[in-house]
Motif scaffolding. Structure first.
Motif, PDB file in Angstrom:
ATOM      1  N   ARG A   1       0.835  -1.203   0.000  1.00 26.35           N
ATOM      2  CA  ARG A   1       0.000   0.000   0.000  1.00 26.35           C
ATOM      3  C   ARG A   1       0.870   1.254   0.000  1.00 26.35           C
ATOM      4  N   GLN A   2       1.964   1.227   0.772  1.00 27.09           N
ATOM      5  CA  GLN A   2       2.858   2.376   0.796  1.00 27.09           C
ATOM      6  C   GLN A   2       3.482   2.614  -0.575  1.00 27.09           C
ATOM      7  N   ALA A   3       3.792   1.522  -1.275  1.00 29.84           N
ATOM      8  CA  ALA A   3       4.304   1.670  -2.642  1.00 29.84           C
ATOM      9  C   ALA A   3       3.260   2.314  -3.549  1.00 29.84           C
ATOM     10  N   ALA A   4       1.988   1.950  -3.357  1.00 33.09           N
ATOM     11  CA  ALA A   4       0.909   2.552  -4.145  1.00 33.09           C
ATOM     12  C   ALA A   4       0.773   4.040  -3.832  1.00 33.09           C
ATOM     13  N   VAL A   5       0.984   4.408  -2.560  1.00 33.45           N
ATOM     14  CA  VAL A   5       0.984   5.830  -2.197  1.00 33.45           C
ATOM     15  C   VAL A   5       2.089   6.557  -2.959  1.00 33.45           C
ATOM     16  N   GLY A   6       3.255   5.930  -3.049  1.00 33.98           N
ATOM     17  CA  GLY A   6       4.359   6.528  -3.791  1.00 33.98           C
ATOM     18  C   GLY A   6       4.032   6.705  -5.267  1.00 33.98           C
ATOM     19  N   ARG A   7       3.305   5.733  -5.841  1.00 38.58           N
ATOM     20  CA  ARG A   7       2.938   5.848  -7.261  1.00 38.58           C
ATOM     21  C   ARG A   7       1.938   6.983  -7.480  1.00 38.58           C
ATOM     22  N   VAL A   8       1.066   7.226  -6.507  1.00 34.67           N
ATOM     23  CA  VAL A   8       0.146   8.367  -6.619  1.00 34.67           C
ATOM     24  C   VAL A   8       0.943   9.669  -6.625  1.00 34.67           C
ATOM     25  N   THR A   9       1.902   9.770  -5.703  1.00 31.44           N
ATOM     26  CA  THR A   9       2.749  10.966  -5.661  1.00 31.44           C
ATOM     27  C   THR A   9       3.511  11.135  -6.974  1.00 31.44           C
ATOM     28  N   GLU A  10       4.006  10.023  -7.506  1.00 33.66           N
ATOM     29  CA  GLU A  10       4.720  10.071  -8.777  1.00 33.66           C
ATOM     30  C   GLU A  10       3.821  10.574  -9.907  1.00 33.66           C
ATOM     31  N   SER A  11       2.577  10.089  -9.940  1.00 35.15           N
ATOM     32  CA  SER A  11       1.656  10.500 -11.008  1.00 35.15           C
ATOM     33  C   SER A  11       1.324  11.986 -10.924  1.00 35.15           C
ATOM     34  N   MET A  12       1.305  12.526  -9.700  1.00 37.33           N
ATOM     35  CA  MET A  12       1.030  13.953  -9.540  1.00 37.33           C
ATOM     36  C   MET A  12       2.181  14.795 -10.060  1.00 37.33           C
ATOM     37  N   GLY A  13       3.359  14.174 -10.205  1.00 34.27           N
ATOM     38  CA  GLY A  13       4.506  14.896 -10.743  1.00 34.27           C
ATOM     39  C   GLY A  13       4.304  15.353 -12.175  1.00 34.27           C
ATOM     40  N   ALA A  14       3.342  14.734 -12.889  1.00 37.73           N
ATOM     41  CA  ALA A  14       3.054  15.175 -14.258  1.00 37.73           C
ATOM     42  C   ALA A  14       2.469  16.585 -14.283  1.00 37.73           C
ATOM     43  N   PHE A  15       2.014  17.096 -13.133  1.00 41.67           N
ATOM     44  CA  PHE A  15       1.438  18.433 -13.053  1.00 41.67           C
ATOM     45  C   PHE A  15       2.348  19.393 -12.278  1.00 41.67           C
ATOM     46  N   ASP A  16       3.598  18.980 -12.107  1.00 44.92           N
ATOM     47  CA  ASP A  16       4.538  19.841 -11.399  1.00 44.92           C
ATOM     48  C   ASP A  16       4.890  21.068 -12.231  1.00 44.92           C
ATOM     49  N   LEU A  17       5.196  22.137 -11.536  1.00 41.70           N
ATOM     50  CA  LEU A  17       5.702  23.351 -12.171  1.00 41.70           C
ATOM     51  C   LEU A  17       7.107  23.067 -12.701  1.00 41.70           C
ATOM     52  N   VAL A  18       7.344  23.419 -13.970  1.00 40.23           N
ATOM     53  CA  VAL A  18       8.622  23.114 -14.618  1.00 40.23           C
ATOM     54  C   VAL A  18       9.277  24.410 -15.088  1.00 40.23           C
ATOM     55  N   PHE A  19      10.546  24.547 -14.776  1.00 39.74           N
ATOM     56  CA  PHE A  19      11.313  25.713 -15.231  1.00 39.74           C
ATOM     57  C   PHE A  19      12.408  25.232 -16.177  1.00 39.74           C
ATOM     58  N   GLY A  20      12.585  25.978 -17.236  1.00 39.09           N
ATOM     59  CA  GLY A  20      13.647  25.673 -18.186  1.00 39.09           C
ATOM     60  C   GLY A  20      14.317  26.951 -18.679  1.00 39.09           C
ATOM     61  N   ALA A  21      15.541  26.849 -19.082  1.00 38.47           N
ATOM     62  CA  ALA A  21      16.281  28.021 -19.577  1.00 38.47           C
ATOM     63  C   ALA A  21      17.203  27.589 -20.710  1.00 38.47           C
TER      64      ALA A  21
END
Length: 453
Positions: free
Chosen positions: A26-46
């Motif tokens: 279950r804890q691994a599944a929690v980690g996968r949820v957090t990982e999936s939310m990374g697709a909506f992370d703020l991204v900076f590039g230069a």
């Protein structure tokens, strides 16, 4: 201190390896949820470049921040660029005012990716997988606690049986001393000692077999009863509870009072399949999304700052830009293949769900029937104990008055002991049937489970 079922259930829920494994998953599944939310992370590039040699000497540097959002697959972005020097005409876009140019824009989908896209599907699927992992923890706990209760009551019954045969042997041993005195005084024939020794041998055999059964039951219980380090804890005979500490049995519901649909809704294995069907539906939605044409709209504002740069006045002021991108999938075989697979998966899950619902309903009724029958047999065994004990006491009184013989006294004693052993066996089966019923109806308090999902 007597060992009660609450202590066993608390230990198994906290330390049993299968439960700990399910919690880790279950804890691994929690980690996968957090990982999936990374697709909506703020991204900076230069990026940037500087012409260190050649006819042109232009230098440009810029940065961009992109924030994806869920509605309509939107992306909000902001950019800033600054340049100096001279650029060739084919790099005209790098020119900015002396203080740079800032851009603010939004990109969103009108058809394809409007309602679902790979990023949103990834998050939804990870969240549903987490639900399944939590239900798997519950399913594991229910199974473990059910088996822990069965092992506990098997140990209790084996301990009570051992006590019965121990008492039966003790009576025969004490009787031998009295018989020896009576034979020495001529009141009894020597054959009575021989008969009593035969009884002692037979009861020692029963005692040895019962001791073995009790040790086996203790070993099985130690599998669930664990210390704070998670190591199996072997319960000794001194921790056996007295009969008055067994607790009362809950009332039995009637078959007509069972709310089968509500009980089915509580079963974790069915809820896991329901969640699996939801995951398949999301796959279908994502695949159907790929059949749609893509029309992405882009709205952008650009503002130059500072004095007019080498690019001229065309870089000064505010620009409002509207753009679009349009593509149409023509053959669409990949998306169609994915839809076929996802629909087949959904149908498979639904048929498995239907099979399991039918199976669980039948099992519920059979478990209730088993519980009712076990209660009836236990009551009959209890009556048999009372009647055989009455006959034993009456036979002893007759023997003391000279109206009975030694053979009948032994028969009555062993019959009473056998009746008591049968009662404890019936009581154990009743308790195991109750644990099975509590597991089938997902009665978490009776299984010692605090968490609900």
């Amino acid at each position: 201190m007597p060992l009660l079922p609450e202590e066993v259930l608390a230990a198994s829920e906290k330390h049993f390896p299968s439960i700990l494994k399910a919690l880790a998953q279950r804890q691994a599944a929690v980690g996968r949820v957090t990982e999936s939310m990374g697709a909506f992370d703020l991204v900076f590039g230069a990026d940037g470049f500087d012409r260190v040699d050649g006819f042109y000497d232009g230098t440009s540097v810029g940065g961009k921040v992109v924030k994806p959002f869920r509605p309509m697959g939107a992306q909000l972005y902001g950019a800033y660029s600054l340049s100096s020097g001279d650029f060739p005409i084919y790099e005209d876009q790098y020119f900015t005012n002396e203080a740079g140019t800032a851009k603010l824009g939004v990109l969103f989908s009108v058809f394809r990716d409007r309602d679902i896209d790979a990023r949103r599907f990834g998050q939804i699927d990870a969240e549903l997988a987490l639900v399944q992992a939590e239900l798997d923890v519950l399913l594991t706990k229910v199974g473990v606690q059910q088996r822990a209760l069965a092992a506990y009551w098997r140990w209790v019954a084996a301990g009570q049986e051992l006590a019965v045969y121990d008492n039966l042997l003790r009576i025969a041993m004490e009787r031998e001393t009295g018989l020896e005195r009576q034979v020495s005084s001529g009141r009894r024939a020597a054959i009575f000692i021989t008969e009593n020794r035969q009884n002692i041998t037979r009861r020692q055999t029963l005692m040895t077999a019962s001791r073995r059964d009790f040790q086996v039951a203790a070993n099985q219980l130690a599998f669930y009863l664990r210390d704070e380090a998670g190591e199996p804890l072997m319960p000794g005979a001194q921790r056996l509870p007295a009969e008055e500490q067994f607790g009362t049995l809950p009332p039995i519901p009637t078959a007509d009072s069972l709310d089968v649909p509500a009980l089915l809704e509580q079963r974790p294995e069915l809820r896991i399949l329901q969640t699996g069907a939801e995951r398949a539906l999301q796959k279908i939605a994502l695949s159907e999304n790929e059949l749609k044409p893509r029309l992405d709209l882009n709205l952008e504002l650009a503002e130059g700052f500072g004095s007019i740069g080498e690019g001229g006045a065309s870089r000064d002021g505010t620009d409002a830009i509207v753009g679009f991108t349009f593509t149409v999938p023509l053959e669409r075989r990949q998306a169609k293949g994915k839809i076929t697979q996802a629909r087949a998966e959904l149908e498979s899950v639904r048929q498995e769900q239907r099979r399991l619902e039918d199976q669980v309903e039948i099992e519920l009724r059979n478990i209730l029937l088993e519980l009712e029958t076990a209660r009836e047999l236990m009551e009959l065994a209890k009556q048999d104990v009372e009647l055989s004990e009455t006959m034993r006491q009456a036979e002893i009184r007759r023997f003391e008055q000279g109206a009975s013989d030694f053979f009948l006294v032994n028969i009555r004693e062993e019959t009473a002991a056998d009746a008591r052993v049968r009662f404890y066996t019936a009581y154990q089966r009743t308790r195991v049937a109750q644990a099975n019923f509590d597991a089938a109806t997902v009665n978490l308090p009776r299984l010692g489970i605090d968490e609900a999902f």
